[in-house]
Design a protein around this motif. Structure first.
Motif, PDB file in Angstrom:
ATOM      1  N   ASN C  61      39.403  69.256  53.509  1.00  0.00           N
ATOM      2  CA  ASN C  61      39.127  70.169  52.401  1.00  0.00           C
ATOM      3  C   ASN C  61      39.002  71.618  52.874  1.00  0.00           C
ATOM      4  OD1 ASN C  61      38.954  68.702  49.695  1.00  0.00           O
ATOM      5  ND2 ASN C  61      37.892  67.323  51.101  1.00  0.00           N
ATOM      6  N   MET C  62      38.611  71.806  54.142  1.00  0.00           N
ATOM      7  CA  MET C  62      38.678  73.151  54.724  1.00  0.00           C
ATOM      8  C   MET C  62      40.151  73.561  54.861  1.00  0.00           C
ATOM      9  SD  MET C  62      35.759  72.900  57.653  1.00  0.00           S
ATOM     10  CE  MET C  62      34.071  72.455  57.236  1.00  0.00           C
ATOM     11  N   TYR C  64      42.471  72.611  52.880  1.00  0.00           N
ATOM     12  CA  TYR C  64      42.854  72.963  51.509  1.00  0.00           C
ATOM     13  C   TYR C  64      42.474  74.416  51.220  1.00  0.00           C
ATOM     14  CZ  TYR C  64      42.738  72.519  46.297  1.00  0.00           C
ATOM     15  OH  TYR C  64      42.918  72.671  44.951  1.00  0.00           O
ATOM     16  N   GLY C  65      41.233  74.766  51.563  1.00  0.00           N
ATOM     17  CA  GLY C  65      40.754  76.128  51.298  1.00  0.00           C
ATOM     18  C   GLY C  65      41.524  77.173  52.067  1.00  0.00           C
ATOM     19  N   ALA C  66      41.794  76.886  53.350  1.00  0.00           N
ATOM     20  CA  ALA C  66      42.510  77.853  54.186  1.00  0.00           C
ATOM     21  C   ALA C  66      43.965  77.962  53.761  1.00  0.00           C
ATOM     22  CB  ALA C  66      42.405  77.450  55.655  1.00  0.00           C
ATOM     23  N   GLY C  68      45.086  77.348  50.792  1.00  0.00           N
ATOM     24  CA  GLY C  68      45.056  78.041  49.503  1.00  0.00           C
ATOM     25  C   GLY C  68      44.847  79.533  49.674  1.00  0.00           C
TER      26      GLY C  68
END
Lengths: 179, 248, 353
Positions: C61-62, C64-66, C68
């Motif tokens: 999920n990190m 995903y954030g990065a 994104g």
């Protein structure tokens, strides 16, 4: 030519580094090479081994089942890999720690008192290099220049001060085979 | 004619889906107003959760990422590490933050991630239809606790702010409520302070906002505000648990 | 560039950094621990960031954030850890985020073993998470190919805005082989105008999202995704093959197993057996068409894997009943030996010659 090597001993005997030295040296000489370690819980003080292949041709399986050479540094390794050597192959036994003889008659067996020699030089930890020296003398697989280059790759430039004692170990190992 | 009230530019013109009387709208507005007042709206990346505020990416007028359930702090971590000069916040409910996402919120705080979290606690799962939350009060009925929450089998409600305040990396922790105009003003001040903690590079900040859920509580909006005051505030005391002055 | 001897686990990291990856989020698990260790050591030197996440779930999920936020980003794990990452991989696919995920497979199911295996073929090729999605799945057979596919993987991930999986096995991760890194200093990374990086007041907000509450809207999104996968299926098939025109039998194998098969094939050749090979390099998209090149007199296709026969499904789809499909495999961390494969081939073709 395809040399398939198993190097085995207990954790801390430096069999992984021995195998890596050979692999690097093979690469330096533009041969095809691969190195695969055993890994896992057995690395913590149990038996450790690595497979090295040095070849003129593309390497298929990196896993050595039928070894052309085995270097065994302790008794469990002899028991495990003595019969992995193909007929006509070579078996190097660390006779400082292994008192039994090989039962194989279809291979060349070399008895190298690696720990005794290492102790004479003054550092028990170079027993692996004694074994490597014996192997190189018997097979001429790679040149000493390449091994020296490999030393820096495996141990790093900051271990340069250890090169002399390692070279001495290699030479004494070679001597043990010449006798 | 004088303008006495207008829509904040921190929110888009999309009509929200929140139920009548739900206080999410107030909290959205407070967050948006603070973003505008701090002049950081154009440099903000928001991360919204799964739960009632799952669609918050449509409402906040800034770059937004929609995260998997509970993972907003991890997603925010990724975004903040790529853009350390941007303002990054998560907006999460009690199921998202206090249940499925406990590991992510604890460790974001533990790492001292320079992100800010708005934690909306209404003591129930709203989006999925009134199931029990970790913050559901003892005796409170929920569709998965039809006889009321029972300490013996379901445990006591989790006080997240108190727990997070024990973590060194959490630099700002405050619990507020939006049940009265006075409390709403206090909530806005806390949110602003929390955001400033991030802007000043001090570390992780969280504002827990006690909120209502008239639909799933089965109360009118007015009754809900009263229920919040009489039942939630005694168990979830309002106040600041940690702020940088106190830390230093 | 200089030839260097590298362990697969370290080479994949060096390749990622060469490809412009500056962010890595991971969690320790054997046999891929050299990957987070290398990244923790090397990423700070190039101005990048390594985080040891609290779990594989958090790590993906990190990612995903990065992703994104517009960065080239990677995570790695081994089988049970990759199972945990499936949630995030599905979200990345849904939100169309580029990322590279490395799986150095170990034995399963459950905690299984730490020894090499290929037991996540289905997980990787069928979309291990929820929903109709695909990841580009690349299965290197040596360390050089691992490097090349990883670099290419980052480019493909960006091009398609889709997760790419590098599917290795414990051998690929642990093995040392010489590698050469091509000079990429002149390669420019693509612009990502869709990324969340703050609007700066110059554009409308960008939104990274996989939620489409309207059924029609989501169907439309899925049609778009499928069109993208169709394009990938058309353009991204990678396969190595030989001997298909006159083989008595063809072996299908990928990764380390394909190398063991090559050794077996050359042994068989010396004994007078003509055995061909199809080595899928991309496991998805699968090289179905390659099987059409097999001559009509061929006795069949033998799939060899370090699992219980997961790829035989794809082989049988490819063969479409044209000839028999056979399987030989070892599991649990056992690798098939060339001799075992030789014996299996002889068993199929009938006795010694």
């Amino acid at each position: 030519m395809e040399e398939r090597i198993i190097a085995a001993g207990f954790g801390g005997q430096g069999v992984m580094a021995l195998g890596q030295m050979l692999t690097y040296a093979g690469m330096v000489e533009d041969k095809r090479v691969s190195w695969v370690p055993s890994y896992g819980p057995e690395m913590r003080g149990g038996t450790a081994n690595c497979n090295v292949i040095i070849s003129d041709d593309l390497i298929g399986s990196p896993v050595v089942i039928e070894a052309t050479t085995a270097l065994v540094l302790n008794k469990p390794s002899l028991d495990k890999f003595e019969h992995s050597v193909v007929p006509g192959g070579k078996l190097f036994i660390n006779s400082s720690l292994i008192s039994t003889k090989s039962t194989r008659e279809d291979i060349d067996v070399y008895y190298v008192p690696a720990n005794d020699i290492a102790n004479e030089i003054g550092n028990n930890r170079v027993a692996n290099m004694v074994m490597l020296g014996a192997y190189l003398e018997a097979t001429k697989m790679v040149g000493m220049d390449s091994i020296e280059k490999a030393f820096y790759k495996v141990f790093g430039e900051n271990k340069a001060h250890l090169l002399p004692i390692n070279k001495e170990a290699l030479e004494k190992g070679a001597e043990a085979v010449r006798k | 004619m004088t303008v006495v009230f207008e829509r904040t530019t921190g929110l888009t013109e999309v009509e929200t889906h929140y139920c009548p009387g739900c206080t999410h709208g107030i909290i959205h507005r407070l967050v948006a107003e603070v973003l505008v007042e701090l002049d950081i709206l154009d440099d903000t990346i928001g991360v919204c959760p799964v739960g009632c505020s799952v669609l918050a990416y449509k409402y906040f007028n800034c770059d937004m990422q929609q995260a998997a359930h509970g993972r907003a702090p991890a997603v925010a971590t990724g975004a903040k590490r790529v853009h350390p000069d941007k303002f990054v916040f998560t907006y999460q409910g009690d199921g998202d933050l206090a249940s499925i996402g406990t590991a992510e919120i604890v460790h974001a705080a533990h790492r001292g991630e320079k992100i800010s979290t708005i934690f909306v606690n209404n003591a129930i799962y709203g989006m999925t239809g009134g199931q029990m939350a970790p913050t559901t009060l003892i005796g409170q009925k929920a569709t998965t606790a039809p006889y009321g929450r029972d300490e013996e089998t379901m445990g006591m409600p989790l006080r997240m702010s108190e727990m997070l305040a024990t973590i060194d990396g959490a630099k700002f922790v405050e619990r507020v409520s939006v049940d009265t105009p006075a409390n709403i003003r206090k909530a806005k001040r806390a949110i602003k302070k929390c955001f400033q903690v991030q802007l000043e590079g001090k570390g992780f900040g969280i504002v827990e906002v006690l909120s209502t859920c008239p639909t799933n509580w089965g109360l009118t909006p007015v009754e809900s505000l009263k229920w919040l005051k009489e039942n939630m505030i005694p168990y979830y005391p309002l106040g600041n648990f940690k702020s940088p002055e106190e830390v230093e | 560039m200089e030839k260097v001897l590298m362990k697969g686990n370290e080479a994949v990291c060096a390749a990622a950094i060469a490809a412009g990856c500056k962010y890595f989020f991971g969690y320790p698990i054997t046999p891929q621990n050299e990957i987070p260790e290398y990244m923790a050591r090397e990423l700070p030197k190039v101005g990048g960031t390594f985080i040891q996440a609290e779990s594989e779930v958090a790590a993906i999920n990190m990612v995903y954030g990065a992703a994104g936020a517009g960065a080239r980003v990677m995570t790695s794990s081994s089988s049970p850890g990759v199972a945990l990452k499936q949630e995030g991989i599905s979200y990345c696919a849904g939100a169309e985020l580029p990322a590279v995920i490395v799986n150095m497979m170990r034995g399963g199911p459950g905690l299984g073993s730490i020894q090499p295996s290929q037991t996540d073929y289905f997980q990787a090729t069928r979309g291990g998470g929820n929903g109709d999605y695909k990841t580009l799945v690349l299965a290197p057979a040596d360390v050089q190919e691992l490097v090349d596919l990883t670099i290419e993987g980052f480019d493909k991930a960006d091009y398609y805005r889709n997760p790419v999986m590098i599917l290795g096995d414990g051998f690929i991760g642990q093995m040392m082989e010489p590698v050469v890194f091509k000079d990429r200093s002149d390669v420019e990374l693509p612009e990502k105008p869709w990324a969340t990086s703050g609007t700066k007041g110059e554009r409308k907000p960008n939104i990274i999202n996989s939620l489409y509450l309207g059924a029609e809207e989501l169907e439309e999104h899925n049609i778009h995704l499928q069109a993208k996968y169709a394009e990938m299926a058309k353009n991204e098939v990678k396969v190595e093959s030989f001997g298909l025109e006159d083989a008595e039998l063809v072996i299908a194998a990928y990764g380390t197993t394909s190398r063991i098969c090559k050794t077996a094939i050359s042994k068989l050749e010396k004994e007078g057996y003509k055995v061909g090979l199809i080595r899928p390099i991309s496991l998805w998209p699968y090289p179905f068409n390659e099987f059409e090149k097999i001559n009509d007199d061929c006795k069949g296709v033998l799939t060899v894997e370090m699992n219980t026969g997961q790829m035989t499904d794809d082989v049988q789809i490819a063969l479409n009943g044209r000839m028999p499909s056979y399987f030989y495999g070892r599991t649990g961390g056992m690798a098939p030996t060339p001799e075992e494969i030789v014996n299996k081939v002889k068993e199929i073709l009938g006795g010694d010659r």
